[in-house]
Write a protein that holds these residues in place. Structure first.
Motif, short mmCIF file in Angstrom:
data_model
loop_
_atom_site.label_atom_id
_atom_site.label_comp_id
_atom_site.label_asym_id
_atom_site.label_seq_id
_atom_site.Cartn_x
_atom_site.Cartn_y
_atom_site.Cartn_z
N ASP A 275 -157.38 -59.29 30.60
CA ASP A 275 -156.22 -58.45 30.86
C ASP A 275 -156.08 -57.55 29.93
OD1 ASP A 275 -155.78 -57.81 33.76
OD2 ASP A 275 -155.00 -60.80 33.52
N ASP A 276 -155.68 -57.77 28.46
CA ASP A 276 -155.26 -57.98 27.42
C ASP A 276 -156.54 -57.27 26.47
OD1 ASP A 276 -153.89 -57.02 24.51
OD2 ASP A 276 -152.99 -58.28 24.70
N ILE A 277 -157.53 -56.76 26.72
CA ILE A 277 -158.75 -55.94 26.46
C ILE A 277 -158.43 -55.63 24.32
CG2 ILE A 277 -160.21 -55.56 27.87
CD1 ILE A 277 -159.48 -52.71 27.15
N GLU A 278 -157.13 -55.94 23.77
CA GLU A 278 -157.33 -55.66 22.73
C GLU A 278 -157.10 -56.88 22.22
OE1 GLU A 278 -158.04 -53.13 20.59
OE2 GLU A 278 -158.73 -51.78 22.46
N GLY A 279 -156.29 -57.81 22.75
CA GLY A 279 -155.51 -59.24 22.53
C GLY A 279 -156.82 -60.04 21.88
N VAL A 280 -157.93 -59.47 23.32
CA VAL A 280 -158.41 -60.65 22.94
C VAL A 280 -159.57 -60.91 21.74
CG1 VAL A 280 -160.23 -59.36 23.73
CG2 VAL A 280 -160.40 -62.04 24.74
N LYS A 281 -159.67 -59.31 21.12
CA LYS A 281 -160.04 -59.84 19.80
C LYS A 281 -159.81 -60.38 18.55
CE LYS A 281 -161.50 -54.93 20.36
NZ LYS A 281 -161.57 -52.92 19.68
N LYS A 282 -158.47 -61.05 18.93
CA LYS A 282 -158.05 -61.96 17.87
C LYS A 282 -158.77 -63.73 18.23
CE LYS A 282 -153.57 -60.25 18.21
NZ LYS A 282 -152.23 -60.41 18.44
N VAL A 283 -159.67 -64.05 18.71
CA VAL A 283 -160.00 -65.13 19.84
C VAL A 283 -161.48 -65.11 18.11
CG1 VAL A 283 -161.21 -66.01 20.65
CG2 VAL A 283 -159.40 -65.65 21.65
#
Length: 286
Positions: free
Chosen positions: A277-285
């Motif tokens: 759902d958090d498409i910005e937060g997933v970039k941390k992976v």
């Protein structure tokens, strides 16, 4: 934008459906579709209360994709036969359009296939012909009430694929299926010792998906247990043997550190996409 292996869950909730996901690099987007026989449209929304006349499958997804791909494949003296996808940074990356059928399976799926025609006419849909899959800029996958028997009715050609049941695909490190399913359960063991889930192959399916919570239970303030990790590994193992992309949905979204730990584990274990759902937060992976 550089594509990353994330799936825009309930994409239609975003401020700008489709475009927000593409801007973040998501290689997969989800559209919930509703058919009402009295209206010649497929409506997009999570439930009937959220449906509006101006939010349709064609307006939010088909028309924008046609425009993007036409812009990326101009007919000029320098370019006449390109097959570029939606991502400038990787033109070979196909975008998965996961269509979650909410109303009657057979009727709604027939309308989905009809409304895909603008993409089909331009040769932009991944298709299977004579036991060979040909990748194109858009890969259509049906889930929800999508009828598997209807989808596979043409054995020599199809340009849409199925979202198979990942929960039935567990195999141990030696490739032995789980014996916990009964023969009467989809994916259970038959008399010959084969799994019913072997009917799902890369010729008819694309993803193999399961609810994270239904398969593994809730994860709160603690890390995944060794048993949970083995369940995930076994299901991923079984999906990949069938040539399918494993995907989990309904993962924990809070606390953030638990969410990120699960994302990282799933990514390292080889899921096809992280359902987010958090498409910005997933970039941390990455």
């Amino acid at each position: 934008m550089q594509p990353i292996s994330c799936h825009s869950h309930n994409d239609y909730w975003r401020t700008v459906p489709l475009f927000s996901a593409l801007h973040a690099g998501c290689i997969s987007v989800e559209a919930d579709v509703w058919l009402f026989p009295s209206v010649d449209s497929l409506f997009i929304g999570h439930n009937t209360a959220s449906l509006t006349d101006n939010r349709t499958f064609t307006s939010l997804y088909i028309n924008p994709l046609v425009k993007i791909l036409e812009d990326n494949n101009p007919k000029t003296e320098f370019n006449s036969d390109s097959m570029n996808g939606v991502f400038d940074a990787d033109s070979s990356q196909s975008l998965t359009l996961l269509i979650d059928v909410k109303t009657d399976g057979a009727q709604t799926w027939a309308e989905v296939l009809r409304q895909l025609q603008p993409l089909r006419d331009r040769g932009w849909l991944t298709f299977m012909e004579n036991s060979t899959v040909h990748q194109r800029p858009i890969t259509v996958v049906g889930t929800g009430n999508t009828p598997f028997d209807v989808l596979i009715s043409n054995s020599t050609y199809r340009d849409a694929f199925f979202d198979a049941p990942l929960q039935n695909m567990y195999e141990d490190a030696n490739g032995v299926p789980s014996n916990t399913n009964s023969a009467s359960t989809p994916g259970g063991q038959g008399a010959a010792g084969t799994s019913a889930s072997d009917s799902y192959t890369s010729l008819n399916s694309f993803y193999a998906s399961a609810s994270f919570e239904a398969v593994l239970g809730k994860v709160w303030l603690f890390s995944l247990s060794d048993e949970q990790k083995e369940t995930i590994r076994g299901q991923i193992r079984g999906a990949k043997r069938r040539g399918l992309g494993p995907r989990y949905w309904d993962q924990p979204t809070w606390p953030t550190h638990v969410r990120n730990e699960i994302w990282t584990f799933l990514y390292e274990e080889g899921v096809a996409v992280l359902n987010v759902d958090d498409i910005e937060g997933v970039k941390k992976v990455w």
